[in-house]
Motif scaffolding. Sequence first.
Motif, PDB file in Angstrom:
ATOM      1  N   LYS A 244      37.318  47.577  40.827  1.00 23.44           N
ATOM      2  CA  LYS A 244      38.223  46.461  40.561  1.00 23.44           C
ATOM      3  C   LYS A 244      39.349  46.438  41.591  1.00 23.44           C
TER       4      LYS A 244
ATOM      5  N   SER B  81      40.008  44.687  33.104  1.00 24.58           N
ATOM      6  CA  SER B  81      39.092  45.803  33.362  1.00 24.58           C
ATOM      7  C   SER B  81      37.915  45.776  32.407  1.00 24.58           C
TER       8      SER B  81
ATOM      9  N   SER C 104      34.963  47.511  34.859  1.00 19.48           N
ATOM     10  CA  SER C 104      35.413  48.275  36.017  1.00 19.48           C
ATOM     11  C   SER C 104      35.113  49.765  35.859  1.00 19.48           C
TER      12      SER C 104
END
Length: 398
Positions: free
Chosen positions: A38, A181, A186
């Motif tokens: 990410k 996330s 991620s």
Amino acid sequence: MGMTNQELLTIFERTTDQMFALEEFKKLLASGRQLRIKYGVDVTAPYLHTGHAVNLWMMRQMQDMGHKVIFLIGDFTTRIGDPTGRDLLRPVLAVEDITRNAEAFIEQARMVLRFDDPNLLEIRRNSEWYNLMPAEELLRLLAMITHARLISRDMFRARIQQERDIYLHEMLYPVLQGHDSVVLQSDLTIIGSDQLFNEMLGRFYQERSGQAPQVIITTKITPGIDGKAKQSKSLDNYIGLGHSPREKFGRTMKLPDELIATYLEVYTTVALDEIASISIADDPMRAKLFLACEIVKRYHSVEVAEQEQAWFLETFSQRTVPRDIPEIQLAAGQLSAFEVVKHFFGTAKSNSEIRRLFEQGAIEHNGCKIVQSAELVEVCHGDEWRVGRRAWFRVLTR
């Protein structure tokens, strides 16, 4: 033959400040699957500097091993603005400004990241999910986190101690960044330490959602080229990815001698044992020229770095006017010195910035310093003007 996982970890040690958590990262690398990295940016200011690029180069090394960077443009969260390091409420940007800034970010990131393979980079925008998120879903996220945990963030504590306001939408920012996330699934994020609180919330929300929590790497931060605060556009103490090779070289040469070794370690790929062997105290100018060449070489080429070093030495060591300075056209006659310099800069500098240059003694006309911006000068063909240490222009009359 590609890089091994251990070689990657050794390289990462050079620019890593903290890692949460090393054993998890080792297991991810050993899994053999493509990892999702990410890279989230709020596009409030469309510039990247060498400090930002530390993270980008680490991601590029991951890309070269076959892992994917998810370039997340925070077009929704930019409307809120992370209050990191700020005492005042951040102004809301227009959608057009956000779009334009995002394009500038991507253009600069291309200097490091691989955009040539869709299997190695994916561009996302968090408006994709936040524009469609029902209030019920937002309340569900908020119900997982306490007020006490949110206000434990250092900048919120500072505002409370200073009796300054904290707006509720600012407090929601870490929640939204953390939830990003989850959406992106991620595995890893590489950030500056100012984003640690938000990304730790990402780990928290991932665990609550049944995902494996992302590994977080924070990177080393150095003082800017003034030797004081970290690199910042507002302080003009940075080396920008968008700067020309000449500007990169010249800005590097402003660096205090005591930071040369640090910059070589953090911002170049010069071997650490070679850095240790450089006798900076004995010949700081030679060491700084070497650093400037290495920085320009990393973003441009060896040939360009050599050209810029030759230009710098010719210009500053021999005190000569460069041969390839820009030219402006003016009508012959009298003008104020301010009008001439303003014509050269156009909209690049404000009137107050130009007047400040005169006050600082940074303006020379044919080798003579001018400190009064209102001073009248005779505009003649071939006049040479110098602005500061690195900018010249020549006047052609029409």
